[in-house]
Design a protein around this motif. Structure first.
Motif, short mmCIF file in Angstrom:
data_model
loop_
_atom_site.label_atom_id
_atom_site.label_comp_id
_atom_site.label_asym_id
_atom_site.label_seq_id
_atom_site.Cartn_x
_atom_site.Cartn_y
_atom_site.Cartn_z
N ALA A 1 -32.57 30.99 -14.15
CA ALA A 1 -32.09 30.00 -15.10
C ALA A 1 -33.05 28.82 -15.21
CB ALA A 1 -30.70 29.51 -14.68
N MET A 2 -33.58 28.37 -14.07
CA MET A 2 -34.55 27.27 -14.09
C MET A 2 -35.80 27.67 -14.85
SD MET A 2 -34.72 25.36 -10.42
CE MET A 2 -33.36 24.39 -9.77
N LEU A 3 -36.29 28.86 -14.56
CA LEU A 3 -37.51 29.32 -15.22
C LEU A 3 -37.30 29.48 -16.71
CD1 LEU A 3 -38.69 31.93 -12.57
CD2 LEU A 3 -39.70 29.69 -13.02
N ALA A 4 -36.12 29.93 -17.12
CA ALA A 4 -35.82 30.07 -18.55
C ALA A 4 -35.87 28.70 -19.23
CB ALA A 4 -34.46 30.71 -18.74
N ARG A 5 -35.35 27.67 -18.57
CA ARG A 5 -35.40 26.32 -19.15
C ARG A 5 -36.83 25.80 -19.19
NH1 ARG A 5 -30.30 25.96 -16.57
NH2 ARG A 5 -31.15 25.19 -14.61
N TYR A 6 -37.68 26.31 -18.31
CA TYR A 6 -39.10 25.93 -18.31
C TYR A 6 -39.87 26.68 -19.39
CZ TYR A 6 -43.66 24.69 -16.30
OH TYR A 6 -44.92 24.19 -16.10
N ASP B 1 -45.30 22.70 -21.53
CA ASP B 1 -44.92 22.09 -22.81
C ASP B 1 -43.42 21.80 -22.88
OD1 ASP B 1 -47.47 22.84 -24.91
OD2 ASP B 1 -47.24 24.06 -23.10
N VAL B 2 -42.59 22.83 -22.60
CA VAL B 2 -41.15 22.67 -22.71
C VAL B 2 -40.65 21.62 -21.73
CG1 VAL B 2 -38.92 23.84 -22.44
CG2 VAL B 2 -40.83 25.02 -23.57
N ASP C 1 -41.86 18.09 -22.90
CA ASP C 1 -41.11 17.68 -24.10
C ASP C 1 -39.70 17.23 -23.73
OD1 ASP C 1 -43.17 18.16 -25.86
OD2 ASP C 1 -42.43 20.11 -26.53
N HIS C 2 -39.04 18.02 -22.90
CA HIS C 2 -37.66 17.70 -22.52
C HIS C 2 -37.62 16.42 -21.69
CE1 HIS C 2 -33.53 19.59 -21.51
NE2 HIS C 2 -33.47 18.29 -21.29
N LEU C 3 -38.56 16.27 -20.78
CA LEU C 3 -38.61 15.08 -19.94
C LEU C 3 -38.84 13.84 -20.79
CD1 LEU C 3 -38.51 14.09 -16.99
CD2 LEU C 3 -40.99 14.35 -16.92
N ILE D 1 -43.75 9.65 -5.53
CA ILE D 1 -44.32 10.84 -6.15
C ILE D 1 -43.41 12.02 -5.82
CG2 ILE D 1 -46.32 12.38 -6.28
CD1 ILE D 1 -48.09 10.10 -5.48
N THR D 2 -42.98 12.75 -6.84
CA THR D 2 -42.08 13.87 -6.60
C THR D 2 -42.86 15.18 -6.50
OG1 THR D 2 -41.66 14.66 -8.87
CG2 THR D 2 -40.45 12.70 -8.14
N GLN D 3 -42.23 16.16 -5.88
CA GLN D 3 -42.74 17.52 -5.90
C GLN D 3 -42.66 18.03 -7.35
OE1 GLN D 3 -44.71 19.87 -5.26
NE2 GLN D 3 -44.05 20.17 -3.14
N PHE D 4 -43.44 19.03 -7.69
CA PHE D 4 -43.34 19.57 -9.05
C PHE D 4 -42.00 20.29 -9.21
CE2 PHE D 4 -45.16 23.15 -6.74
CZ PHE D 4 -44.55 24.26 -7.31
N ALA D 5 -41.57 20.43 -10.45
CA ALA D 5 -40.28 21.04 -10.73
C ALA D 5 -40.37 21.85 -12.02
CB ALA D 5 -39.20 19.97 -10.86
N PHE D 6 -39.38 22.71 -12.24
CA PHE D 6 -39.31 23.51 -13.45
C PHE D 6 -38.17 23.08 -14.38
CE2 PHE D 6 -41.24 26.78 -10.51
CZ PHE D 6 -42.49 26.81 -11.14
N ASP D 7 -37.25 22.27 -13.88
CA ASP D 7 -36.07 21.90 -14.65
C ASP D 7 -36.07 20.40 -14.91
OD1 ASP D 7 -33.52 21.38 -15.66
OD2 ASP D 7 -32.60 22.98 -14.48
N ALA D 8 -36.33 20.01 -16.17
CA ALA D 8 -36.41 18.60 -16.51
C ALA D 8 -35.06 17.91 -16.36
CB ALA D 8 -36.94 18.43 -17.93
#
Length: 290
Positions: free
Chosen positions: A224-229, A243-244, A247-249, A171-178
């Motif tokens: 930059a990470m947040l923008a990709r999120y 959503d973003v 979708d990317h994942l 189980i991974t920690q949550f993330a913002f960058d897929a």
């Protein structure tokens, strides 16, 4: 969204699990009818909640027809007897079959366990009837280990779990960058680690709350990470959903990644997370009809 990606997104979302603390059990009860039977509910080990509260939560989850997965925080467990007592009660009272092992955040262990590997080595888990043991994955790296050490530790823990007749899960920690998560999954599978992975996903919440949890959990949250999120660092008053990120994942996953499913952290509340899941399912179904 293509028909194939729509089906993939729906299957991914339908395999989701949720993280719900003991104090949030009333909210889980209120929303249980919206959750698929057998869904895994991960119960975190919070310093503000004692073993009785965690066991009561596990019993509630089981009574709702869901699958409880209590966390065991190695450095916060005072003795082997306390560990044995908790596991025995969790299995006997709540039918617990799986648990998540974490090291915990204490600098000095409260008892004999310095890390999650030491919990596995007791032999208590398999003797009590635990079937699945989850351990942490770190797509963004680990603050106390090099990359090489991080992979070695993960491999050893998974091998030890299997050698004791139990099934490993990551189980991974949550993330913002897929992209970071996908790259980590590529590296994981390239090393021959094929166990199921639950990817941490932050449920919809206010941007300020998401940033607060990111800071608490050591999650990367650069502009930059947040923008990709999908979050603009200049607009912090609104809410954000995954959503973003999802979708990317989903778009980047393939058969080579093996079993991967989302593990939701409902930072904005259980009901909003379930609302988001329902809306995402509808969008996925619509995508298959295009």
């Amino acid at each position: 969204m293509s028909a194939a990606s729509g089906r993939g997104a729906r299957a991914f979302i339908d395999a989701c699990s949720l993280e719900v603390s003991a104090k949030a059990m009333p909210a889980l009860i209120a929303e249980a009818a919206r959750i698929a039977p057998g869904t895994m509910i991960s119960i975190p080990y919070l310093a503000s909640e004692d073993d009785d509260a965690r066991l009561a939560a596990a019993r509630t989850v089981r009574a709702l027809g869901l699958q409880p997965m209590p966390h065991l925080s190695a450095r916060r467990i005072g003795s082997q007897a306390a560990l044995e007592r908790f596991i025995a009660r969790a299995v006997g009272e709540a039918g617990v079959e799986q648990c998540l092992l974490i090291a915990g955040d204490l600098a000095t262990p409260a008892g004999p366990f310095a890390d999650s590997a030491s919990l596995i080595e007791t032999g208590l888990l398999e003797r009590a009837g635990i079937k699945v043991v989850a351990v942490g994955g770190h797509p963004e790296g680990h603050p106390l280990m090099s990359d090489a050490e991080r992979w070695q530790v993960l491999e050893r823990k998974c091998q030890s779990i299997q050698a004791r007749g139990m099934a490993p899960k990551i189980i991974t920690q949550f993330a913002f960058d897929a992209d970071i998560v996908l790259a980590w999954l590529d590296a994981l599978r390239a090393r021959g680690i094929g166990h199921p992975v639950l990817v941490g996903v932050p449920g919809p919440a206010s941007v300020t709350r998401l940033l607060r949890y990111a800071a608490m959990c050591g999650v990367g949250a650069s502009a930059a990470m947040l923008a990709r999120y999908g979050i603009s660092i200049g607009r912090l008053l609104g809410t954000a959903g995954p959503d973003v990120f999802v979708d990317h994942l989903v778009g980047g996953l393939s058969e080579t990644h093996g079993p991967v499913s989302p593990h939701f952290f409902p930072f904005g509340g259980i009901a909003p997370s379930l609302d988001w899941l329902a809306q995402y399912r509808q969008r996925s179904v619509a995508g298959t009809r295009l």
